[in-house]
Design a protein around this motif. Sequence first.
Motif, short mmCIF file in Angstrom:
data_model
loop_
_atom_site.label_atom_id
_atom_site.label_comp_id
_atom_site.label_asym_id
_atom_site.label_seq_id
_atom_site.Cartn_x
_atom_site.Cartn_y
_atom_site.Cartn_z
N TYR A 177 0.87 -1.17 0.00
CA TYR A 177 0.00 0.00 0.00
C TYR A 177 0.91 1.22 0.00
CZ TYR A 177 -3.34 -3.57 1.28
OH TYR A 177 -4.11 -4.71 1.29
N ILE A 178 0.85 2.00 -1.06
CA ILE A 178 1.83 3.06 -1.31
C ILE A 178 1.13 4.41 -1.18
CG2 ILE A 178 3.47 4.00 -2.98
CD1 ILE A 178 3.55 1.12 -4.19
N THR A 179 1.65 5.27 -0.31
CA THR A 179 1.06 6.58 -0.05
C THR A 179 2.01 7.68 -0.50
OG1 THR A 179 -0.18 5.74 1.85
CG2 THR A 179 0.15 8.13 1.72
N THR A 180 1.49 8.62 -1.28
CA THR A 180 2.27 9.78 -1.73
C THR A 180 1.38 11.01 -1.72
OG1 THR A 180 1.77 9.30 -4.05
CG2 THR A 180 3.82 8.42 -3.19
N ASN A 181 2.01 12.17 -1.73
CA ASN A 181 1.27 13.43 -1.75
C ASN A 181 0.67 13.71 -3.12
OD1 ASN A 181 1.88 13.99 0.94
ND2 ASN A 181 3.77 15.03 0.42
N LEU A 182 -0.32 14.59 -3.12
CA LEU A 182 -0.93 15.06 -4.36
C LEU A 182 -0.86 16.59 -4.42
CD1 LEU A 182 -4.21 12.94 -4.64
CD2 LEU A 182 -2.35 12.98 -6.30
N ASP A 183 -1.06 17.12 -5.62
CA ASP A 183 -1.31 18.55 -5.82
C ASP A 183 -0.14 19.43 -5.41
OD1 ASP A 183 -3.84 17.85 -6.69
OD2 ASP A 183 -4.71 18.06 -4.71
N PHE A 184 1.07 19.09 -5.88
CA PHE A 184 2.21 19.95 -5.60
C PHE A 184 2.05 21.32 -6.25
CE2 PHE A 184 3.96 15.65 -5.17
CZ PHE A 184 4.53 15.74 -3.91
N ASP A 185 1.33 21.38 -7.35
CA ASP A 185 1.20 22.63 -8.10
C ASP A 185 -0.23 23.17 -8.10
OD1 ASP A 185 0.11 20.61 -9.58
OD2 ASP A 185 1.01 21.18 -11.49
N ASN A 186 -1.03 22.77 -7.11
CA ASN A 186 -2.42 23.21 -7.09
C ASN A 186 -2.92 23.22 -5.65
OD1 ASN A 186 -5.00 23.95 -7.78
ND2 ASN A 186 -5.60 21.95 -8.56
N LEU A 187 -3.17 24.43 -5.13
CA LEU A 187 -3.67 24.56 -3.76
C LEU A 187 -5.19 24.68 -3.77
CD1 LEU A 187 -1.10 27.08 -2.22
CD2 LEU A 187 -1.31 24.64 -1.70
N HIS A 188 -5.83 24.11 -2.76
CA HIS A 188 -7.29 24.15 -2.65
C HIS A 188 -7.64 25.01 -1.42
CE1 HIS A 188 -7.08 20.99 -5.60
NE2 HIS A 188 -6.38 20.24 -4.76
N VAL A 189 -7.97 26.27 -1.68
CA VAL A 189 -8.26 27.23 -0.62
C VAL A 189 -9.71 27.67 -0.76
CG1 VAL A 189 -7.59 29.40 0.46
CG2 VAL A 189 -5.86 28.01 -0.71
N SER A 220 7.96 -3.08 -1.56
CA SER A 220 8.16 -2.53 -0.22
C SER A 220 9.30 -1.52 -0.17
CB SER A 220 8.43 -3.66 0.78
OG SER A 220 9.66 -4.30 0.49
N LEU A 221 10.15 -1.48 -1.20
CA LEU A 221 11.25 -0.52 -1.25
C LEU A 221 10.81 0.84 -1.77
CD1 LEU A 221 14.13 -2.80 -2.60
CD2 LEU A 221 13.58 -2.22 -0.23
N GLN A 222 9.59 0.93 -2.27
CA GLN A 222 9.08 2.19 -2.79
C GLN A 222 8.85 3.18 -1.64
OE1 GLN A 222 8.89 2.65 -5.93
NE2 GLN A 222 7.53 4.37 -6.34
N PRO A 223 9.28 4.45 -1.78
CA PRO A 223 9.00 5.43 -0.72
C PRO A 223 7.50 5.51 -0.42
CG PRO A 223 10.57 6.33 -2.30
CD PRO A 223 10.09 5.02 -2.87
N GLY A 224 7.15 5.56 0.87
CA GLY A 224 5.75 5.63 1.27
C GLY A 224 5.02 4.31 1.24
N SER A 225 5.77 3.20 1.13
CA SER A 225 5.14 1.88 0.98
C SER A 225 5.11 1.12 2.30
CB SER A 225 5.91 1.06 -0.06
OG SER A 225 5.35 -0.23 -0.19
N THR A 226 4.06 0.31 2.47
CA THR A 226 3.96 -0.61 3.60
C THR A 226 3.23 -1.86 3.14
OG1 THR A 226 3.11 -0.92 5.85
CG2 THR A 226 1.82 0.46 4.39
N THR A 227 3.58 -2.98 3.74
CA THR A 227 2.86 -4.23 3.43
C THR A 227 1.71 -4.46 4.40
OG1 THR A 227 4.47 -5.45 4.75
CG2 THR A 227 4.88 -5.32 2.38
N ARG A 228 1.55 -3.57 5.37
CA ARG A 228 0.43 -3.68 6.33
C ARG A 228 -0.74 -2.88 5.80
NH1 ARG A 228 1.63 -2.29 12.49
NH2 ARG A 228 2.89 -4.19 12.16
N LYS A 229 -1.89 -3.50 5.73
CA LYS A 229 -3.08 -2.82 5.23
C LYS A 229 -3.45 -1.67 6.16
CE LYS A 229 -6.46 -5.19 3.45
NZ LYS A 229 -7.69 -6.02 3.27
N PRO A 230 -3.59 -0.43 5.63
CA PRO A 230 -3.95 0.70 6.49
C PRO A 230 -5.32 0.52 7.12
CG PRO A 230 -3.10 1.45 4.36
CD PRO A 230 -3.32 -0.03 4.24
N SER A 231 -5.51 1.12 8.28
CA SER A 231 -6.78 0.97 8.99
C SER A 231 -7.95 1.57 8.22
CB SER A 231 -6.67 1.64 10.37
OG SER A 231 -6.36 3.02 10.23
#
Length: 364
Positions: free
Chosen positions: A207-219, A349-360
């Motif tokens: 399960y791989i988690t990364t950020n979104l919207d580096f170039d788009n702010l939601h205000v 599992s070597l990917q940044p933001g990766s885990t083999t444990r299913k998130p809650s």
Amino acid sequence: MIKRYFLFLFVLLVSSTACLDEIGLDVPKGLEEGLVIRGELIKGEPSILQVRVSNIFNFDLKSLGLVLLDAVTLIDEKGNEMEIAQRESTLFQHIFQPSDPIQIEYFQKYKLRVSVEDGRVYESSLEELIPLPEGETELKFEPSTIESLNDRGEILVRPALQFFANTPINRQNSDEKAQILFTANRTYQLTDSATVNFPDVYSKVCYITTNLDFDNLHVLDGKALESGQAIEFPLSKVSVDHEFAEGYTYTVFRKSLNATAFEYWNNTKLSIERQGLLFEPVVGRVVSNFENLNDPKDNSVYGYFTAHDQDTTYLYVPPIFGEERLCPLPPRRFSPECPTPYPICCDCSLQPGSTTRKPSFWEG
């Protein structure tokens, strides 16, 4: 103005001769020793403070070096102080405990002081922590498209998902309307496997988690709305690709803003999203709430310290029918250890933001 000189190597395709062109670039005033301070105080269970300090890149490789600091200090409106520990090379972080001399409370004000080893001391203005409106945020998505240009200047149209939020904007026990910053990330499921010959050998689910919207702010400026709720406020638009093949969770963090923080983030949004049109606002520097205590005329500091109330909302997107998985791939001659062009398929599992444990929060 200070000139910085860079050497660009231009390789002539018609001969073996290489030439060096020297190009002089003017560095804008204030960038020679520019500092970026990004501080975020988040009320929660527990509350947390995160501060990142770095040099601003001024076209000199030296500016990529670490900033040497004497201390990062949080101060409340009563004058209580706490020194914040350094966790990484550019990160200072503290998770608050009941025994701490500073407690994080609504309608209280906080500021940040950053002391640089060379003697500069930067301090933010006092920032009030405003609560979020009562009520939950509802997320939804609908099919959309994203257009882009290829190398030949042709317009490519790709399928996408557009995410929206329905969220209350009336402040608690008040007719005042909230101003809100939304940030987002994504989590997607990926099953690794190097080749189609042995798809079940050594495979695992990540399960791989990364950020979104580096170039788009939601205000969201709730004060501009007549009703007490924002309906279908547009958030991220995400291209549909292999990340949607096995399940995908879109996560939104809703953050309260006081009036000065809203002005900062809204001006930052306008600066990022400029398209060069005639009637757009004039480009200008986004004003920081930090100042140099020893030199009020110093304009070399950038960034902002914000105190937020924050909540989190998740939206699960089931696997999209017909979207191909990234792994496994047909075997190719890359290396015996990883016979595919995508190392993630050999060990996700070597990917940044990766885990083999299913998130809650995962629903799939």
